[in-house]
Scaffold this active site. Structure first.
Site, PDB file in Angstrom:
ATOM      1  N   TYR A 148       1.036  -0.486   0.409  1.00 30.88           N
ATOM      2  CA  TYR A 148      -0.177  -0.558   0.187  1.00 30.88           C
ATOM      3  C   TYR A 148       0.707   1.661  -0.093  1.00 30.88           C
ATOM      4  O   TYR A 148       1.877   1.046   0.733  1.00 30.88           O
ATOM      5  CB  TYR A 148      -0.685  -0.182   1.714  1.00 30.88           C
ATOM      6  CG  TYR A 148      -1.146   1.494   1.438  1.00 30.88           C
ATOM      7  CD1 TYR A 148      -2.786   1.540   0.473  1.00 30.88           C
ATOM      8  CD2 TYR A 148      -1.260   1.917   2.409  1.00 30.88           C
ATOM      9  CE1 TYR A 148      -3.715   2.514   0.891  1.00 30.88           C
ATOM     10  CE2 TYR A 148      -2.002   3.161   2.261  1.00 30.88           C
ATOM     11  CZ  TYR A 148      -3.366   3.992   1.466  1.00 30.88           C
ATOM     12  OH  TYR A 148      -4.042   5.396   1.161  1.00 30.88           O
ATOM     13  N   ASP A 247       8.840   2.979   0.474  1.00 30.40           N
ATOM     14  CA  ASP A 247       8.297   3.438   0.755  1.00 30.40           C
ATOM     15  C   ASP A 247       8.102   3.351   2.398  1.00 30.40           C
ATOM     16  O   ASP A 247       8.233   2.283   3.013  1.00 30.40           O
ATOM     17  CB  ASP A 247       6.371   3.155   0.556  1.00 30.40           C
ATOM     18  CG  ASP A 247       5.456   3.605   1.232  1.00 30.40           C
ATOM     19  OD1 ASP A 247       6.088   4.121   2.247  1.00 30.40           O
ATOM     20  OD2 ASP A 247       4.494   3.182   0.937  1.00 30.40           O
ATOM     21  N   LYS A 275       4.071   9.511   9.241  1.00 33.27           N
ATOM     22  CA  LYS A 275       4.037   8.819  10.285  1.00 33.27           C
ATOM     23  C   LYS A 275       4.440   9.029  11.291  1.00 33.27           C
ATOM     24  O   LYS A 275       4.415  10.632  11.711  1.00 33.27           O
ATOM     25  CB  LYS A 275       3.576   7.048  10.273  1.00 33.27           C
ATOM     26  CG  LYS A 275       3.134   6.699   9.199  1.00 33.27           C
ATOM     27  CD  LYS A 275       2.895   5.248   9.067  1.00 33.27           C
ATOM     28  CE  LYS A 275       1.541   4.229   8.380  1.00 33.27           C
ATOM     29  NZ  LYS A 275       0.407   5.610   8.668  1.00 33.27           N
TER      30      LYS A 275
END
Length: 441
Positions: A148, A247, A275
């Site tokens: 994702y 990522d 994050k």
């Protein structure tokens, strides 16, 4: 879930109200789960309190973002100090924290010769893909099945496909993960099998079309790439002239201070972060090789401004927000002293949970590296999306429902993240709750 619902009358009432304002009552699909989400009103340390005044040890931590837990005093102080010093919360101009934070990131991510700020991990991967396409002149991308990278069309493919509709494991089909994803993106995205050597054959076959390979080095934050696979991927992408994009939105400052690239000892061409670096505020970063990042420099080839076709345009009013950078910098500084403690606590919890299930003869693996992991019910080795699908998800959902009743918040089937605030007390409470689940089986 009957007893659970009775403890959450106010959450249910709020969701009925919220559905009159927002589709499905939520502003992000990931916040929803059956029979309804739990609505929170307060957080402190390792704990959340819902609108029915039920308290939980929080293992979601805003999907891993809150590495220092809720309401950490150092973060509060950093934000207040920034406000007091600057007199404002937004300049709309360059400011010193942009360089301060960037210099700190480069200490731990030396692959980032230059970097740009964005407002989320999703924005970071989006910019990184544009940079790669500009640099290589090739607009097809390759991504891995089950990975994702954000909620936009270009990467909402083969994120969680039905295995029966996803084609052969060696050459997965490009399956939309959402309505609204057009055929163009399906045709311009090559889906690769993770931790599988056939991925290299696909890259060779499409070498003249693919500009970038993007992957989560730790799939979904808990399934690690095999080291030999990563080494060959790095070697091959260099040979083929394909940009390698890590990522690390989930893994940055959570599996190690230097992220997955530090763990594997491999430098990608581009990295996307998010994050943890935002301390719970919206923030992302793209960093990488100087020659790639310079595609976005506002002055290039004697041309300046938006009118120049020789510059990749990237902007955002809130990029490098001073309050967020202050909070993020403070987070990293705390982790420089406390990261090892979080990993130690995570390993202790994993080991205790695995022992508990082993005593009952139940095959369970606590899979993950660093300060996050997932509970997977299978005795088989799990190295990619399809192998993960053989796990016993019904048992996992039963466990999660029991834990919610016992004051342990882990979103059903989601990974566990720990913070500097998760100590022996929280681990003991969790182990006790899991013991109760096993005793009632």
């Amino acid at each position: 879930m009957g007893r659970l619902i009775k403890r959450m009358n106010q959450s249910l009432a709020y969701m009925d109200r919220a559905k009159q304002v927002m589709p499905g009552g939520v502003t992000a699909n990931i916040k929803y789960f059956e029979p309804h989400p739990i609505v929170m009103k307060k957080g402190h340390g390792a704990y959340l309190t819902d609108v029915d005044d039920n308290e939980y040890v929080d293992y979601l931590l805003s999907y891993g973002s809150l590495m220092l837990g809720h309401g950490h005093p150092v973060i509060k102080h950093a934000i207040q100090s920034q406000l007091d010093t600057s007199g404002t919360w937004l300049f709309g101009t360059p400011h010193e924290l942009e360089a301060d934070f960037g210099e700190k990131l480069k200490q731990y991510f030396p692959s980032m010769e230059l970097l740009r700020y964005t407002n989320s991990g999703t924005e970071a991967t989006l910019l990184a893909l544009r940079l790669a396409a500009t640099y290589t002149g090739k607009h097809k991308i390759a991504k891995f099945e089950g990975h994702y990278h954000g909620g936009y069309d270009q990467v909402l493919l083969s994120v969680d496909p039905d295995v029966n509709e996803a084609g052969p494991a060696e050459e997965p089909l490009s399956v939309p993960a959402s309505k609204g994803v057009g055929a163009y993106h399906q045709d311009h995205t090559v889906i690769l099998p993770f931790n599988h050597s056939y991925a290299f054959e696909l890259l060779k076959h499409h070498r003249d079309e693919i500009g970038v390979v993007v992957l989560e080095p730790i799939q979904s934050g808990f399934i690690p790439a095999q080291k030999v696979f990563m080494e060959e991927l790095r070697r091959l992408t260099k040979d083929l002239g394909i940009v390698l994009l890590f990522d690390e939105v989930k893994t940055g400052f959570r599996i190690g201070m230097g992220g997955a690239q530090g763990y594997y000892g491999i430098e990608p061409d581009l990295t996307a972060l998010g994050k943890v670096i935002g301390a719970g505020f919206p923030m992302g970063v793209v960093g990488g090789k100087r020659e790639i990042l310079m595609e976005s420099a506002p002055v290039k080839n004697n041309a300046t401004n938006l009118s120049s076709k020789g510059v990749l345009f990237h902007s955002g009013t809130y990029n490098g927000h001073p309050m967020i950078l202050a909070a993020g910098l403070a987070t990293i500084q705390v982790l420089e002293n406390e990261f090892d403690f979080v990993v130690m606590q995570t390993n202790e919890l994993k080991q205790q949970l695995e022992r508990l299930f082993a005593t009952k003869g139940i095959a369970m693996q606590a899979i993950g590296i660093g300060a996050m992991f997932n509970i997977v019910f299978t005795e088989e080795k799990v190295t990619n999306y399809r192998e993960y699908q053989i796990a016993d998800f019904r048992l996992r959902k039963d466990l999660d429902a029991h834990l919610l009743k016992e004051g342990i918040y882990a979103k059903p089937c989601n990974r566990y993240s720990l913070s500097t605030q998760h100590g022996e007390k929280e681990i003991e409470k969790t182990v006790t709750a899991v013991t109760g689940f096993l005793n009632q089986m």
